[in-house]
Design a protein around this motif. Sequence first.
Motif, PDB file in Angstrom:
ATOM      1  N   HIS A 287      20.678   0.287 -36.364  1.00 34.56           N
ATOM      2  CA  HIS A 287      20.530   1.382 -37.090  1.00 34.56           C
ATOM      3  C   HIS A 287      20.805   2.575 -36.042  1.00 34.56           C
ATOM      4  CE1 HIS A 287      17.622   4.986 -38.287  1.00 34.56           C
ATOM      5  NE2 HIS A 287      18.442   4.890 -39.132  1.00 34.56           N
ATOM      6  N   ASP A 288      19.837   2.558 -34.789  1.00 33.31           N
ATOM      7  CA  ASP A 288      20.088   3.681 -34.250  1.00 33.31           C
ATOM      8  C   ASP A 288      21.005   3.776 -32.665  1.00 33.31           C
ATOM      9  OD1 ASP A 288      18.200   5.861 -35.177  1.00 33.31           O
ATOM     10  OD2 ASP A 288      16.649   4.236 -34.654  1.00 33.31           O
ATOM     11  N   GLY A 289      21.270   2.035 -32.290  1.00 33.59           N
ATOM     12  CA  GLY A 289      22.051   1.921 -31.489  1.00 33.59           C
ATOM     13  C   GLY A 289      21.440   2.304 -30.008  1.00 33.59           C
ATOM     14  N   VAL A 290      22.255   2.064 -28.986  1.00 32.00           N
ATOM     15  CA  VAL A 290      21.491   2.095 -27.460  1.00 32.00           C
ATOM     16  C   VAL A 290      22.124   3.415 -26.788  1.00 32.00           C
ATOM     17  CG1 VAL A 290      20.744  -0.265 -27.813  1.00 32.00           C
ATOM     18  CG2 VAL A 290      23.159   0.346 -26.861  1.00 32.00           C
ATOM     19  N   GLY A 291      23.428   3.811 -27.205  1.00 31.90           N
ATOM     20  CA  GLY A 291      24.018   4.922 -26.468  1.00 31.90           C
ATOM     21  C   GLY A 291      23.967   6.316 -27.219  1.00 31.90           C
ATOM     22  N   THR A 292      24.970   6.870 -26.811  1.00 25.96           N
ATOM     23  CA  THR A 292      25.490   8.040 -27.642  1.00 25.96           C
ATOM     24  C   THR A 292      26.737   7.849 -28.575  1.00 25.96           C
ATOM     25  OG1 THR A 292      24.244   9.424 -25.938  1.00 25.96           O
ATOM     26  CG2 THR A 292      25.897  10.744 -27.476  1.00 25.96           C
ATOM     27  N   MET A 293      26.572   8.420 -29.825  1.00 26.95           N
ATOM     28  CA  MET A 293      27.621   8.193 -30.801  1.00 26.95           C
ATOM     29  C   MET A 293      28.060   9.735 -30.842  1.00 26.95           C
ATOM     30  SD  MET A 293      28.156   6.568 -34.498  1.00 26.95           S
ATOM     31  CE  MET A 293      26.563   7.403 -35.054  1.00 26.95           C
ATOM     32  N   LEU A 350      20.257   2.928 -46.826  1.00 23.47           N
ATOM     33  CA  LEU A 350      18.853   3.620 -47.003  1.00 23.47           C
ATOM     34  C   LEU A 350      17.775   2.998 -45.916  1.00 23.47           C
ATOM     35  CD1 LEU A 350      18.256   3.994 -50.719  1.00 23.47           C
ATOM     36  CD2 LEU A 350      19.581   5.562 -49.071  1.00 23.47           C
ATOM     37  N   PHE A 351      17.287   3.669 -45.118  1.00 26.34           N
ATOM     38  CA  PHE A 351      16.385   3.034 -44.127  1.00 26.34           C
ATOM     39  C   PHE A 351      14.782   3.870 -44.799  1.00 26.34           C
ATOM     40  CE2 PHE A 351      20.086   2.242 -41.951  1.00 26.34           C
ATOM     41  CZ  PHE A 351      19.731   0.871 -41.226  1.00 26.34           C
ATOM     42  N   GLY A 352      14.867   4.650 -45.613  1.00 26.13           N
ATOM     43  CA  GLY A 352      13.414   4.955 -45.892  1.00 26.13           C
ATOM     44  C   GLY A 352      13.235   5.685 -47.213  1.00 26.13           C
ATOM     45  N   CYS A 353      12.303   5.682 -47.729  1.00 26.80           N
ATOM     46  CA  CYS A 353      12.183   6.374 -49.001  1.00 26.80           C
ATOM     47  C   CYS A 353      10.520   6.953 -49.176  1.00 26.80           C
ATOM     48  CB  CYS A 353      12.601   5.814 -50.224  1.00 26.80           C
ATOM     49  SG  CYS A 353      11.626   4.097 -50.587  1.00 26.80           S
ATOM     50  N   ALA A 354      10.548   7.926 -49.964  1.00 27.41           N
ATOM     51  CA  ALA A 354       9.124   8.332 -50.408  1.00 27.41           C
ATOM     52  C   ALA A 354       9.413   9.176 -51.930  1.00 27.41           C
ATOM     53  CB  ALA A 354       8.472   9.396 -49.423  1.00 27.41           C
ATOM     54  N   VAL A 372       9.483   2.699 -44.734  1.00 26.08           N
ATOM     55  CA  VAL A 372      10.397   2.897 -43.739  1.00 26.08           C
ATOM     56  C   VAL A 372      11.110   1.244 -43.410  1.00 26.08           C
ATOM     57  CG1 VAL A 372      10.932   3.393 -41.191  1.00 26.08           C
ATOM     58  CG2 VAL A 372       9.640   5.050 -42.890  1.00 26.08           C
ATOM     59  N   HIS A 373      12.081   1.207 -43.312  1.00 29.20           N
ATOM     60  CA  HIS A 373      12.633  -0.384 -42.956  1.00 29.20           C
ATOM     61  C   HIS A 373      12.238  -0.704 -41.463  1.00 29.20           C
ATOM     62  CE1 HIS A 373      15.463  -3.502 -42.041  1.00 29.20           C
ATOM     63  NE2 HIS A 373      15.935  -3.753 -43.246  1.00 29.20           N
ATOM     64  N   GLY A 374      11.782  -1.885 -41.427  1.00 34.56           N
ATOM     65  CA  GLY A 374      11.351  -2.384 -40.197  1.00 34.56           C
ATOM     66  C   GLY A 374      12.038  -2.115 -39.051  1.00 34.56           C
ATOM     67  N   SER A 375      13.380  -1.968 -39.095  1.00 33.65           N
ATOM     68  CA  SER A 375      14.297  -1.872 -37.876  1.00 33.65           C
ATOM     69  C   SER A 375      14.542  -0.696 -37.528  1.00 33.65           C
ATOM     70  CB  SER A 375      15.829  -2.104 -38.297  1.00 33.65           C
ATOM     71  OG  SER A 375      16.255  -1.364 -39.502  1.00 33.65           O
ATOM     72  N   SER A 376      13.882   0.224 -38.298  1.00 31.46           N
ATOM     73  CA  SER A 376      13.771   1.846 -37.581  1.00 31.46           C
ATOM     74  C   SER A 376      12.217   2.268 -37.556  1.00 31.46           C
ATOM     75  CB  SER A 376      14.628   2.756 -38.646  1.00 31.46           C
ATOM     76  OG  SER A 376      13.997   2.746 -39.769  1.00 31.46           O
ATOM     77  N   GLN A 377      11.467   1.473 -37.833  1.00 30.33           N
ATOM     78  CA  GLN A 377      10.017   1.880 -37.484  1.00 30.33           C
ATOM     79  C   GLN A 377       9.690   2.469 -36.140  1.00 30.33           C
ATOM     80  OE1 GLN A 377       7.358  -0.987 -39.192  1.00 30.33           O
ATOM     81  NE2 GLN A 377       7.826  -0.521 -41.103  1.00 30.33           N
ATOM     82  N   GLY A 378       8.845   3.401 -36.010  1.00 30.06           N
ATOM     83  CA  GLY A 378       8.625   3.855 -34.648  1.00 30.06           C
ATOM     84  C   GLY A 378       9.483   4.890 -34.152  1.00 30.06           C
ATOM     85  N   GLY A 382       9.287   7.901 -40.762  1.00 35.79           N
ATOM     86  CA  GLY A 382       8.261   8.186 -41.711  1.00 35.79           C
ATOM     87  C   GLY A 382       7.609   9.568 -41.471  1.00 35.79           C
ATOM     88  N   GLU A 383       7.626  10.179 -40.473  1.00 37.38           N
ATOM     89  CA  GLU A 383       7.028  11.680 -40.364  1.00 37.38           C
ATOM     90  C   GLU A 383       8.249  12.588 -40.986  1.00 37.38           C
ATOM     91  OE1 GLU A 383       4.556  14.056 -37.194  1.00 37.38           O
ATOM     92  OE2 GLU A 383       5.371  12.251 -36.691  1.00 37.38           O
TER      93      GLU A 383
END
Length: 446
Positions: A287-293, A350-354, A372-378, A382-383
Amino acid sequence: MPSSHLFPVLPVEPNQFVAVLRRVAPYVHAYYEKTFVIGFCGEAVQAGKLNALVQDVALLHAMGVRVVVVHGSRPQVEEQIQLRKSASRFHNGIRITDTVALECVKEAAGEVRLDIEAAFSQGLPNTPMAHAEIRVLSGNFITARPVGIVDGVDYQHTGIVRKIAANSITHALDTNAIVLLSPLGFSPTGEAFNLSMEDVATAVASALKADKLLFVTDADGVRDAQGKLHLELSLEQAQAALRQGTLAADTAYTLQHAIEACKAGVNRSHILPYTLDGSILLETFTHDGVGTMVTHTLLESLREATADDVGGIVSLIEPLEADGTLVPRGRSAIERDIEHFSVIEHDGVLFGCAALYPYPQQKIGEMACLTVHGSSQGMGDGERLLKRIEQRARAQGLEKIFVLTTRTMHWFLKRGFVQADVSALPAERQRTYNPQRKSLVLVKTL
């Protein structure tokens, strides 16, 4: 012997393995038959990372990605120059390639290219290259011209890309081959020029209108003044970061080429560290990768849900409904209430909803289905969703929001909620409250 015995035992639990594959599947579908240009620096080869890089590229190729690889050879050129007891000369960070240096460039590029071709020819059992039959094609696909004399300095055999034989490269990719390019170009008169890996990779990606350009370098991406890594930059943000003049010279040079590629029509450019094993795969399939896009517009959006999001929301909340964290709703209920939902979308997934259910007369609303999807928690999603729901509540004239939770009380307490009695709920909601779940009532004043 069963065929499964040909492969090593998985070091993870079966359910973890299945979960990872399912999480990656949308990206596999998205990138099938897409074109990636991958440029990696000679330092990666010098550091012994070549086999790992080649294995990751081979895996992309096996998934149907069309790949062009461009290698660098700066440290290898330096080694050749030192062996000849010559000296390197630079101006404005660009090598001045005299006749001796040009011979060193040719030898270094040839050595690295052969090492790469050998690595792609591996087929050792119990490695990612097992059963892989990969053809690598190289050729005179690059026409170059001299840099010339700049600021009174003659760069001699240092050149820049003039033209890319895009049709020939496309034809090679159509034959299911990986195209391998060295940082060398030739003039119509047959003169050779020393090019930079970044220049070649950018020119090729631009000419092919590649879907991705990935630079695997000694930089881990672009960082802000506080040292925090930018995971994603719009074209405008990337240009602003470059104008600030605070980036290291190598990072700025790579970022400049990433920007040029995006301007020329490349969808996304990435800057990744070669020091992190699997950085290409992590950047491509997480989801977030490890570098800069760098991209034309930011891919992640926080927005109100539409009818097209129902399936994605169902997939998000089903696991939490199954383990009892959320009350089961069913697809029809979500379809009916879709206007109440906000979602976080990244690159079409989609990685999150409310959801916000207002009670206007009491000036209070219920926030439900915060997921929030487990792969992007933390990662703060969520906030961000909570703040979005608060904004929607204020816009509707609500003064408070409440949640009912059985397992995440502390998360909400840290964000300004306070515990309350069931009597604090609107009368309508009190009637539907399920005492058997023993859900805690948490309220926040906006």
